[in-house]
Design a protein around this motif. Structure first.
Motif, PDB file in Angstrom:
ATOM      1  N   GLU A   1       0.833  -1.201   0.000  1.00  0.00           N
ATOM      2  CA  GLU A   1       0.000   0.000   0.000  1.00  0.00           C
ATOM      3  C   GLU A   1       0.872   1.257   0.000  1.00  0.00           C
ATOM      4  O   GLU A   1       0.553   2.233  -0.681  1.00  0.00           O
ATOM      5  CB  GLU A   1      -0.941  -0.008   1.199  1.00  0.00           C
ATOM      6  N   GLY A   2       1.962   1.221   0.726  1.00  0.00           N
ATOM      7  CA  GLY A   2       2.884   2.355   0.736  1.00  0.00           C
ATOM      8  C   GLY A   2       3.543   2.559  -0.612  1.00  0.00           C
ATOM      9  O   GLY A   2       3.721   3.691  -1.062  1.00  0.00           O
ATOM     10  N   ALA A   3       3.886   1.458  -1.267  1.00  0.00           N
ATOM     11  CA  ALA A   3       4.519   1.556  -2.580  1.00  0.00           C
ATOM     12  C   ALA A   3       3.542   2.111  -3.601  1.00  0.00           C
ATOM     13  O   ALA A   3       3.906   2.936  -4.441  1.00  0.00           O
ATOM     14  CB  ALA A   3       5.030   0.187  -3.022  1.00  0.00           C
ATOM     15  N   LEU A   4       2.283   1.687  -3.516  1.00  0.00           N
ATOM     16  CA  LEU A   4       1.295   2.176  -4.465  1.00  0.00           C
ATOM     17  C   LEU A   4       1.013   3.661  -4.271  1.00  0.00           C
ATOM     18  O   LEU A   4       0.813   4.394  -5.226  1.00  0.00           O
ATOM     19  CB  LEU A   4      -0.006   1.380  -4.339  1.00  0.00           C
ATOM     20  N   SER A   5       1.030   4.109  -3.034  1.00  0.00           N
ATOM     21  CA  SER A   5       0.758   5.521  -2.788  1.00  0.00           C
ATOM     22  C   SER A   5       1.919   6.405  -3.241  1.00  0.00           C
ATOM     23  O   SER A   5       1.749   7.610  -3.411  1.00  0.00           O
ATOM     24  CB  SER A   5       0.456   5.763  -1.305  1.00  0.00           C
ATOM     25  N   ALA A   6       3.083   5.813  -3.476  1.00  0.00           N
ATOM     26  CA  ALA A   6       4.247   6.587  -3.918  1.00  0.00           C
ATOM     27  C   ALA A   6       4.262   6.798  -5.422  1.00  0.00           C
ATOM     28  O   ALA A   6       5.094   7.525  -5.944  1.00  0.00           O
ATOM     29  CB  ALA A   6       5.529   5.882  -3.492  1.00  0.00           C
ATOM     30  N   VAL A   7       3.342   6.154  -6.137  1.00  0.00           N
ATOM     31  CA  VAL A   7       3.303   6.271  -7.596  1.00  0.00           C
ATOM     32  C   VAL A   7       2.132   7.169  -7.990  1.00  0.00           C
ATOM     33  O   VAL A   7       1.017   6.988  -7.511  1.00  0.00           O
ATOM     34  CB  VAL A   7       3.155   4.869  -8.239  1.00  0.00           C
ATOM     35  N   ALA A   8       2.379   8.133  -8.846  1.00  0.00           N
ATOM     36  CA  ALA A   8       1.324   9.055  -9.297  1.00  0.00           C
ATOM     37  C   ALA A   8       0.348   8.312 -10.194  1.00  0.00           C
ATOM     38  O   ALA A   8       0.620   7.207 -10.671  1.00  0.00           O
ATOM     39  CB  ALA A   8       1.958  10.226 -10.051  1.00  0.00           C
ATOM     40  N   LEU A   9      -0.791   8.927 -10.458  1.00  0.00           N
ATOM     41  CA  LEU A   9      -1.806   8.325 -11.315  1.00  0.00           C
ATOM     42  C   LEU A   9      -1.267   8.011 -12.706  1.00  0.00           C
ATOM     43  O   LEU A   9      -1.763   7.125 -13.386  1.00  0.00           O
ATOM     44  CB  LEU A   9      -3.014   9.256 -11.421  1.00  0.00           C
ATOM     45  N   THR A  10      -0.250   8.729 -13.143  1.00  0.00           N
ATOM     46  CA  THR A  10       0.325   8.492 -14.464  1.00  0.00           C
ATOM     47  C   THR A  10       1.160   7.227 -14.492  1.00  0.00           C
ATOM     48  O   THR A  10       1.573   6.781 -15.549  1.00  0.00           O
ATOM     49  CB  THR A  10       1.211   9.670 -14.875  1.00  0.00           C
ATOM     50  N   GLY A  11       1.436   6.670 -13.338  1.00  0.00           N
ATOM     51  CA  GLY A  11       2.275   5.490 -13.272  1.00  0.00           C
ATOM     52  C   GLY A  11       3.734   5.815 -13.082  1.00  0.00           C
ATOM     53  O   GLY A  11       4.569   4.923 -12.976  1.00  0.00           O
ATOM     54  N   MET A  12       4.027   7.083 -13.030  1.00  0.00           N
ATOM     55  CA  MET A  12       5.411   7.505 -12.853  1.00  0.00           C
ATOM     56  C   MET A  12       5.647   7.854 -11.388  1.00  0.00           C
ATOM     57  O   MET A  12       4.763   8.385 -10.722  1.00  0.00           O
ATOM     58  CB  MET A  12       5.692   8.741 -13.724  1.00  0.00           C
ATOM     59  N   PRO A  13       6.831   7.580 -10.899  1.00  0.00           N
ATOM     60  CA  PRO A  13       7.135   7.967  -9.522  1.00  0.00           C
ATOM     61  C   PRO A  13       7.049   9.470  -9.365  1.00  0.00           C
ATOM     62  O   PRO A  13       7.300  10.219 -10.307  1.00  0.00           O
ATOM     63  CB  PRO A  13       8.566   7.484  -9.322  1.00  0.00           C
ATOM     64  N   LYS A  14       6.655   9.932  -8.183  1.00  0.00           N
ATOM     65  CA  LYS A  14       6.566  11.365  -7.955  1.00  0.00           C
ATOM     66  C   LYS A  14       7.672  11.818  -7.013  1.00  0.00           C
ATOM     67  O   LYS A  14       8.040  11.078  -6.105  1.00  0.00           O
ATOM     68  CB  LYS A  14       5.199  11.757  -7.411  1.00  0.00           C
ATOM     69  N   GLY A  15       8.168  12.981  -7.232  1.00  0.00           N
ATOM     70  CA  GLY A  15       9.185  13.541  -6.350  1.00  0.00           C
ATOM     71  C   GLY A  15      10.551  12.927  -6.594  1.00  0.00           C
ATOM     72  O   GLY A  15      10.711  11.891  -7.220  1.00  0.00           O
ATOM     73  N   SER A  16      11.567  13.597  -6.096  1.00  0.00           N
ATOM     74  CA  SER A  16      12.929  13.087  -6.276  1.00  0.00           C
ATOM     75  C   SER A  16      13.197  11.960  -5.302  1.00  0.00           C
ATOM     76  O   SER A  16      12.736  11.966  -4.165  1.00  0.00           O
ATOM     77  CB  SER A  16      13.937  14.215  -6.069  1.00  0.00           C
ATOM     78  N   GLY A  17      13.918  10.983  -5.749  1.00  0.00           N
ATOM     79  CA  GLY A  17      14.293   9.866  -4.890  1.00  0.00           C
ATOM     80  C   GLY A  17      13.211   8.802  -4.761  1.00  0.00           C
ATOM     81  O   GLY A  17      13.431   7.763  -4.162  1.00  0.00           O
ATOM     82  N   THR A  18      12.031   9.031  -5.307  1.00  0.00           N
ATOM     83  CA  THR A  18      10.931   8.089  -5.155  1.00  0.00           C
ATOM     84  C   THR A  18      11.203   6.789  -5.903  1.00  0.00           C
ATOM     85  O   THR A  18      10.806   5.725  -5.459  1.00  0.00           O
ATOM     86  CB  THR A  18       9.605   8.715  -5.631  1.00  0.00           C
ATOM     87  N   ALA A  19      11.888   6.875  -7.027  1.00  0.00           N
ATOM     88  CA  ALA A  19      12.192   5.666  -7.789  1.00  0.00           C
ATOM     89  C   ALA A  19      13.041   4.725  -6.954  1.00  0.00           C
ATOM     90  O   ALA A  19      12.817   3.515  -6.945  1.00  0.00           O
ATOM     91  CB  ALA A  19      12.907   6.024  -9.093  1.00  0.00           C
ATOM     92  N   ASP A  20      14.014   5.290  -6.239  1.00  0.00           N
ATOM     93  CA  ASP A  20      14.836   4.454  -5.359  1.00  0.00           C
ATOM     94  C   ASP A  20      13.986   3.845  -4.246  1.00  0.00           C
ATOM     95  O   ASP A  20      14.149   2.682  -3.898  1.00  0.00           O
ATOM     96  CB  ASP A  20      15.974   5.272  -4.747  1.00  0.00           C
ATOM     97  N   ASP A  21      13.085   4.643  -3.689  1.00  0.00           N
ATOM     98  CA  ASP A  21      12.201   4.153  -2.637  1.00  0.00           C
ATOM     99  C   ASP A  21      11.303   3.042  -3.162  1.00  0.00           C
ATOM    100  O   ASP A  21      11.101   2.025  -2.505  1.00  0.00           O
ATOM    101  CB  ASP A  21      11.332   5.278  -2.074  1.00  0.00           C
ATOM    102  N   THR A  22      10.773   3.239  -4.363  1.00  0.00           N
ATOM    103  CA  THR A  22       9.889   2.237  -4.953  1.00  0.00           C
ATOM    104  C   THR A  22      10.649   0.940  -5.222  1.00  0.00           C
ATOM    105  O   THR A  22      10.150  -0.146  -4.946  1.00  0.00           O
ATOM    106  CB  THR A  22       9.259   2.770  -6.257  1.00  0.00           C
ATOM    107  N   GLY A  23      11.860   1.052  -5.719  1.00  0.00           N
ATOM    108  CA  GLY A  23      12.675  -0.142  -5.955  1.00  0.00           C
ATOM    109  C   GLY A  23      13.005  -0.868  -4.659  1.00  0.00           C
ATOM    110  O   GLY A  23      12.966  -2.098  -4.594  1.00  0.00           O
ATOM    111  N   ARG A  24      13.309  -0.092  -3.638  1.00  0.00           N
ATOM    112  CA  ARG A  24      13.605  -0.681  -2.325  1.00  0.00           C
ATOM    113  C   ARG A  24      12.381  -1.394  -1.775  1.00  0.00           C
ATOM    114  O   ARG A  24      12.474  -2.500  -1.250  1.00  0.00           O
ATOM    115  CB  ARG A  24      14.068   0.418  -1.371  1.00  0.00           C
ATOM    116  N   LEU A  25      11.212  -0.770  -1.931  1.00  0.00           N
ATOM    117  CA  LEU A  25       9.968  -1.393  -1.469  1.00  0.00           C
ATOM    118  C   LEU A  25       9.665  -2.663  -2.257  1.00  0.00           C
ATOM    119  O   LEU A  25       9.221  -3.664  -1.684  1.00  0.00           O
ATOM    120  CB  LEU A  25       8.805  -0.406  -1.574  1.00  0.00           C
ATOM    121  N   ALA A  26       9.914  -2.623  -3.557  1.00  0.00           N
ATOM    122  CA  ALA A  26       9.682  -3.806  -4.386  1.00  0.00           C
ATOM    123  C   ALA A  26      10.598  -4.954  -3.952  1.00  0.00           C
ATOM    124  O   ALA A  26      10.168  -6.112  -3.881  1.00  0.00           O
ATOM    125  CB  ALA A  26       9.901  -3.474  -5.857  1.00  0.00           C
ATOM    126  N   ALA A  27      11.839  -4.636  -3.641  1.00  0.00           N
ATOM    127  CA  ALA A  27      12.777  -5.669  -3.178  1.00  0.00           C
ATOM    128  C   ALA A  27      12.328  -6.246  -1.838  1.00  0.00           C
ATOM    129  O   ALA A  27      12.388  -7.467  -1.621  1.00  0.00           O
ATOM    130  CB  ALA A  27      14.183  -5.091  -3.053  1.00  0.00           C
TER     131      ALA A  27
END
Length: 131
Positions: free
Chosen positions: A28-54
């Motif tokens: 749920e936290g990972a999903l809330s970090a992704v904008a409606l466009t499907g792109m990560p929002k804000g700086s550093g979010t891609a790293d956070d999303t990858g970490r959450l996925a791992a």
């Protein structure tokens, strides 16, 4: 087989439930970090999303391993109680597989609380020699 070995199945199920709740919380936290466009929002979010996925992948692996262990323990319990009569197997399944209280078991089996605990004690004595 003793009480501790019999209780192991319920403990594993509880542990799996905790891990699954953690997995949902992280997802749920990972999903809330992704904008409606499907792109990560804000700086550093891609790293956070990858970490959450791992972390989600690690949890999925751990849950699968715990499920495999729970199935093995369940099969051990079933093998141990196979030699019991039908009512005794029901009592053991209600207690150690479904996690019912002695009061619930007594009501379900139409026995007194004392009779249920006596039957249980007799069963444990017989299972003590089970490998």
């Amino acid at each position: 087989m003793d009480k501790q070995e019999l209780r192991q199945y319920r403990a594993l199920l509880a542990e799996i439930a905790l891990l699954e709740r953690e997995q949902r919380r992280i997802a749920e936290g990972a999903l809330s970090a992704v904008a409606l466009t499907g792109m990560p929002k804000g700086s550093g979010t891609a790293d956070d999303t990858g970490r959450l996925a791992a972390k989600l992948a690690d949890l999925a692996y751990l849950i699968a391993a715990k499920l495999e262990e729970a199935i093995a323990v369940r099969l051990q319990i079933e093998q141990a109680i196979e030699g019991l009569d039908g009512q005794e197997r029901v009592l053991m399944r209600l207690r150690y597989i479904e996690g019912k209280t002695w009061e619930e078991i007594a009501v379900a089996m139409h026995y007194s609380f004392r009779r249920v605990t006596q039957i249980h004690g007799n069963i444990l004595q017989r299972l003590k020699n089970y490998p």
